[in-house]
Write a protein that holds these residues in place. Structure first.
Motif, mmCIF file in Angstrom:
data_model
loop_
_atom_site.group_PDB
_atom_site.id
_atom_site.type_symbol
_atom_site.label_atom_id
_atom_site.label_comp_id
_atom_site.label_asym_id
_atom_site.label_seq_id
_atom_site.Cartn_x
_atom_site.Cartn_y
_atom_site.Cartn_z
ATOM 1 N N THR A 106 0.861 -1.181 0.000
ATOM 2 C CA THR A 106 0.000 0.000 0.000
ATOM 3 C C THR A 106 0.899 1.233 0.000
ATOM 4 N N THR A 107 0.385 2.319 -0.504
ATOM 5 C CA THR A 107 1.175 3.554 -0.523
ATOM 6 C C THR A 107 1.409 4.064 0.900
ATOM 7 N N GLU A 108 0.506 3.726 1.806
ATOM 8 C CA GLU A 108 0.691 4.124 3.200
ATOM 9 C C GLU A 108 1.898 3.413 3.810
ATOM 10 N N GLU A 109 2.054 2.131 3.495
ATOM 11 C CA GLU A 109 3.197 1.370 4.012
ATOM 12 C C GLU A 109 4.517 1.977 3.566
ATOM 13 N N LEU A 110 4.566 2.453 2.331
ATOM 14 C CA LEU A 110 5.809 2.974 1.755
ATOM 15 C C LEU A 110 5.913 4.490 1.865
ATOM 16 N N ASN A 111 4.925 5.103 2.520
ATOM 17 C CA ASN A 111 4.900 6.563 2.654
ATOM 18 C C ASN A 111 4.919 7.248 1.287
ATOM 19 N N THR B 18 1.856 8.133 -0.320
ATOM 20 C CA THR B 18 0.486 8.585 -0.571
ATOM 21 C C THR B 18 0.446 9.878 -1.381
ATOM 22 N N ASN B 19 1.563 10.620 -1.398
ATOM 23 C CA ASN B 19 1.604 11.850 -2.190
ATOM 24 C C ASN B 19 1.670 11.577 -3.688
ATOM 25 N N GLN B 20 1.923 10.301 -4.064
ATOM 26 C CA GLN B 20 1.999 9.955 -5.479
ATOM 27 C C GLN B 20 0.755 9.218 -5.979
ATOM 28 N N SER B 21 -0.209 8.993 -5.104
ATOM 29 C CA SER B 21 -1.442 8.302 -5.493
ATOM 30 C C SER B 21 -2.609 9.283 -5.499
ATOM 31 N N LYS B 22 -3.712 8.839 -6.075
ATOM 32 C CA LYS B 22 -4.907 9.690 -6.156
ATOM 33 C C LYS B 22 -5.819 9.501 -4.942
ATOM 34 N N THR B 23 -5.603 8.399 -4.220
ATOM 35 C CA THR B 23 -6.417 8.088 -3.040
ATOM 36 C C THR B 23 -5.485 7.712 -1.895
ATOM 37 N N ASP C 4 -5.541 5.084 -0.107
ATOM 38 C CA ASP C 4 -5.375 3.636 0.043
ATOM 39 C C ASP C 4 -5.065 2.971 -1.293
ATOM 40 N N ALA C 5 -4.083 3.508 -2.007
ATOM 41 C CA ALA C 5 -3.674 2.922 -3.277
ATOM 42 C C ALA C 5 -2.641 1.825 -3.025
ATOM 43 N N ILE C 6 -2.343 1.055 -4.067
ATOM 44 C CA ILE C 6 -1.301 0.045 -3.975
ATOM 45 C C ILE C 6 -0.266 0.317 -5.066
ATOM 46 N N THR C 7 0.950 -0.180 -4.847
ATOM 47 C CA THR C 7 2.014 0.093 -5.804
ATOM 48 C C THR C 7 3.070 -1.004 -5.785
ATOM 49 N N ASN C 8 3.703 -1.191 -6.934
ATOM 50 C CA ASN C 8 4.887 -2.046 -7.017
ATOM 51 C C ASN C 8 6.131 -1.173 -7.173
ATOM 52 N N GLU C 9 5.935 0.116 -6.874
ATOM 53 C CA GLU C 9 6.969 1.154 -6.957
ATOM 54 C C GLU C 9 7.341 1.498 -8.404
ATOM 55 N N TYR C 10 6.543 1.014 -9.352
ATOM 56 C CA TYR C 10 6.672 1.473 -10.740
ATOM 57 C C TYR C 10 5.380 2.141 -11.184
ATOM 58 N N VAL C 11 4.261 1.468 -10.957
ATOM 59 C CA VAL C 11 2.948 2.068 -11.216
ATOM 60 C C VAL C 11 2.137 2.050 -9.928
ATOM 61 N N PHE C 12 1.089 2.889 -9.923
ATOM 62 C CA PHE C 12 0.174 2.972 -8.786
ATOM 63 C C PHE C 12 -1.226 2.568 -9.252
ATOM 64 N N ILE C 13 -1.956 1.904 -8.369
ATOM 65 C CA ILE C 13 -3.336 1.515 -8.671
ATOM 66 C C ILE C 13 -4.251 2.113 -7.621
ATOM 67 N N ASP C 14 -5.162 2.973 -8.080
ATOM 68 C CA ASP C 14 -6.168 3.581 -7.205
ATOM 69 C C ASP C 14 -7.530 2.956 -7.468
ATOM 70 N N HIS C 15 -8.351 2.887 -6.414
ATOM 71 C CA HIS C 15 -9.693 2.310 -6.502
ATOM 72 C C HIS C 15 -10.740 3.301 -5.999
ATOM 73 N N TRP C 16 -11.903 3.241 -6.613
ATOM 74 C CA TRP C 16 -13.067 3.992 -6.131
ATOM 75 C C TRP C 16 -14.304 3.104 -6.217
ATOM 76 N N ASP C 17 -15.122 3.109 -5.178
ATOM 77 C CA ASP C 17 -16.430 2.465 -5.283
ATOM 78 C C ASP C 17 -17.505 3.553 -5.344
ATOM 79 N N ASP C 18 -18.753 3.139 -5.522
ATOM 80 C CA ASP C 18 -19.864 4.081 -5.710
ATOM 81 C C ASP C 18 -19.581 5.047 -6.864
#
Length: 209
Positions: A53-58, A60-65, A67-81
């Motif tokens: 998670t971007t929170e684990e790696l500090n 979050t300034n590079q994600s849109k949400t 609680d995003a996830i990353t492999n440190e090359y790309v970021f994946i953001d999620h939205w529901d509703d």
């Protein structure tokens, strides 16, 4: 009378088909999740192995949400509703508003992933395409699942990546796995199945009047 019996038989068959089609969702709902997860809104997904998670790696300034996830090359953001189950001008406007440096649509696609119809939109943020930052392309996925609409964004990768069909296939595979692991915490599988079944039967009955 025979026509009425045939109609009742058809209804029973339809209910059985609906149950069979939703059995995976019921099993997922009943199963115990032991993997590391990421929560967003009222939904949850599994964090893949070798991802964080971007929170684990500090980061979050590079994600849109948050609680995003990353492999440190790309970021994946999620939205529901999400406001719609496929990409129209409504989704495009929301995605465009997230990009400070502009939003250029590169390509729209429709496909079926994890058994769900998905609309995709590749885009570029032109301000990121410069001598210092080469990663400027992302892709959005919008789809319905478990009585809500979801949006997923993968960002950013390079023009070289975009022109590499193997890379794009790997991104699709990653998102397809993600989609299969996404669950709506408010989703009641059996109740939803019954409701959709009765809605379908009501529509069918109306057409036969």
């Amino acid at each position: 009378m025979r026509r009425k019996d045939m109609f009742h038989g058809l209804i029973i068959i339809i209910i059985i088909i609906i149950i069979a089609a939703n059995i995976n969702g019921i099993n997922s709902f009943l199963s115990v999740q032991t993997d590391k997860t990421v929560e967003f809104g009222h939904s949850v997904s599994v964090v893949p192995h070798a991802w964080n998670t971007t929170e684990e790696l500090n980061l979050t300034n590079q994600s849109k949400t948050p609680d995003a996830i990353t492999n440190e090359y790309v970021f994946i953001d999620h939205w529901d509703d999400w406001p719609e189950d496929h990409i129209t001008a409504i989704s495009e406007a929301k995605f465009r508003a997230m990009e400070d440096g502009g939003y250029k649509v590169l390509k729209n696609e429709y496909s079926t992933m994890s058994g769900v119809k998905v609309s995709k939109q590749y885009f570029s943020n032109p301000s990121r395409d410069n001598d210092k930052v080469w990663s400027h392309i992302g892709v959005n996925y919008v789809f319905p699942k478990e009585d809500t609409n979801y949006a997923i964004q993968v960002h950013y990768f390079t023009s070289h990546d975009y022109n590499n069909t193997t890379f794009l296939k790997e991104v699709d595979d990653r998102i397809e796995d993600d989609m299969s692991n996404i669950h709506n915490n408010d989703y009641k599988a059996f109740a939803s199945m019954i409701r959709h079944g009765f809605e379908f039967i009501s529509e069918l009955s109306f057409k036969h009047k």
